[in-house]
Design a protein around this motif. Structure first.
Motif, PDB file in Angstrom:
ATOM      1  N   ASP A  38      37.143  40.438  42.108  1.00 38.26           N
ATOM      2  CA  ASP A  38      37.871  39.639  41.123  1.00 38.26           C
ATOM      3  C   ASP A  38      37.076  38.404  40.703  1.00 38.26           C
ATOM      4  N   ASN A  39      35.746  38.475  40.815  1.00 40.92           N
ATOM      5  CA  ASN A  39      34.919  37.318  40.472  1.00 40.92           C
ATOM      6  C   ASN A  39      35.131  36.916  39.012  1.00 40.92           C
ATOM      7  N   PRO A  43      34.949  40.833  36.591  1.00 42.14           N
ATOM      8  CA  PRO A  43      35.881  41.276  37.646  1.00 42.14           C
ATOM      9  C   PRO A  43      36.016  42.797  37.657  1.00 42.14           C
ATOM     10  N   ARG A  46      39.192  45.135  38.041  1.00 47.71           N
ATOM     11  CA  ARG A  46      40.218  45.293  37.006  1.00 47.71           C
ATOM     12  C   ARG A  46      39.951  46.473  36.073  1.00 47.71           C
TER      13      ARG A  46
END
Length: 433
Positions: A38-39, A43, A46
């Motif tokens: 989820d950086n 991300p 996702r």
């Protein structure tokens, strides 16, 4: 069936940007080798159609080896590569990437030559997409959604199967299966489990695969008479090169090995990225192109159900020719440690390694293309480690699952959904839980 696609965006870096880009890419990780899905930049977690992805900087420390042939080393650029394996069309996926992670991707690609943040990101990525000369998919048609659903199914069944004191399923096998089927039906009706039906196979993909399956053998058949005529010369040329090609097989510096090891073994699956120069001369250039074409054909039409010859631990792999076929990049996602990965290939398909990689500068010397070479175990391992590059960012959509697990989970689902099964078949099925 949903077929898989791959993409690989390749762009040269602006001068002096390597350190800054590495520092930026490092912010995508919890620690070196372990990504934050989820950086803030890209991300990956996702994107529900993405299997694997990576960013790597291709800064080839072995480019000077070609001087051993009396050839002046080329001044190759340092590249940023962004590659991934996804379900469905790569164009659709890249468009999705541009919509959902456009700001982060623009920040990353701003380190590359010719990138204008004002241009259409998806179009720029597609323009810099470099196709693989050969690509391998462990199981064509198994999408990420199916993997997630079958993992959840296995966990549910394993938690609910009646067991004896020895941990094995206890009771009449048919009754147990019926009980489990009823439980699964209840979970699906409640929306807590999903087992989605496969999507229709795209007609265009079917046609392309059929044409490729037929066209390549026809071309080979047409070329066969010319190959037979040229065979004595080709054999002489091959052996004359094999007996004189220099080897570069010394152990890499410990600091280089430590840097690579620091990125490994955070999961049951690992990444591998390597780059090297193709041996000079037309013979080697044509040989690697033809052999990669044959490898690609085999991967697409023969080895597409869980194994690459006898090796069953690879999820995705690709071989990509760069710089007008002067260099070859190899990238793979494999289960286990790198040592076990190399041993698997050496012990089972050393001849296959030799066919392609013996055309690389410094490879352990072969005999008639398929003999020796990788069989010289330590020389081969040194060669591979010398050409391995750090993978700055690496993502896997289903951590903790090996290729064997994926196959087992599919068998569990098939056993559950089968309209009927004998007692013996059910007993074997229950052993999987």
């Amino acid at each position: 069936m949903t077929p898989q696609s791959s993409f690989m965006v390749v762009a040269p870096l602006l001068p002096g940007k390597v350190a800054a880009l590495r520092a930026l890419l490092a912010t995508m990780n919890h620690c070196p080798g372990s990504i934050d899905p989820d950086n803030a930049l890209v991300p990956f977690g996702r994107f529900d159609r993405l299997h694997f992805a990576r960013f790597a900087i291709l800064d080839d420390v072995t480019a000077g080896d070609i001087a051993l042939y009396g050839v002046k080393p080329a001044d190759f650029p340092v590249y940023l590569v962004f590659l991934g394996d996804c379900d469905g069309s790569k164009q659709t996926f890249i468009d999705d990437l541009a919509r959902k992670a456009g700001e982060g991707l623009r920040t990353i690609f701003s380190h590359c030559e010719g990138f204008n943040p004002g241009n259409a990101l998806g179009s720029w990525m597609l323009a810099h997409d470099t196709p693989a000369a050969a690509a391998y998919v462990n199981w064509i048609g198994r999408p990420v959604r199916q993997i997630a659903e079958e993992r959840a199914l296995r966990n549910f069944l394993s938690a609910n199967v009646p067991r004896g004191v020895d941990g094995r399923a206890n009771g009449d096998p048919q009754s147990i299966r019926k009980h489990l089927r009823n439980l699964v039906d209840a979970e699906r009706n409640a929306g807590r489990l999903s087992l989605t039906e496969p999507e229709p196979t795209p007609l265009g993909w079917r046609i392309r695969e059929w044409l490729h399956a037929v066209w390549v053998p026809l071309v080979l058949l047409a070329a066969l008479p010319f190959f037979i005529v040229a065979l004595p010369f080709l054999a002489w040329k091959l052996r004359s090169l094999e007996t004189t090609d220099p080897e570069v097989v010394y152990r890499p510096p410990e600091a280089q090995l430590a840097k690579l090891r620091a990125l490994e073994d955070y999961d049951v699956t690992n990444q591998f990225t390597a780059l090297g120069s193709v041996k000079p001369g037309r013979f080697r250039r044509y040989a690697v192109v033809v052999l990669l074409g044959l490898l690609d054909y085999s991967c697409r039409h023969i080895y597409n159900r869980g194994h690459l010859t006898r090796v069953q631990t690879i999820h995705f792999a690709r071989w990509v020719l760069l710089d007008d076929k002067q260099r070859l990049m190899f990238a793979s996602n494999y289960d286990g440690s790198l040592d076990s990965y190399m041993d698997d290939f050496i012990n089972k398909v050393a001849w296959g390694l030799n066919l392609v990689f013996s055309n690389g500068v410094g490879y352990p010397r072969t005999n008639w293309l398929v003999v020796e070479g990788a069989r010289n175990e330590q020389h081969f391992k040194n060669y591979l480690r010398r050409h391995e590059l750090p993978t700055d960012v690496w993502y896997k959509a289903y951590p903790g699952l090996t290729a064997f697990d994926l196959a087992t989970n599919t068998r569990i689902r098939e056993g559950l959904e089968a309209s009927s099964a004998s007692d013996e078949q059910v007993r074997e099925w229950l052993k999987l839980l």
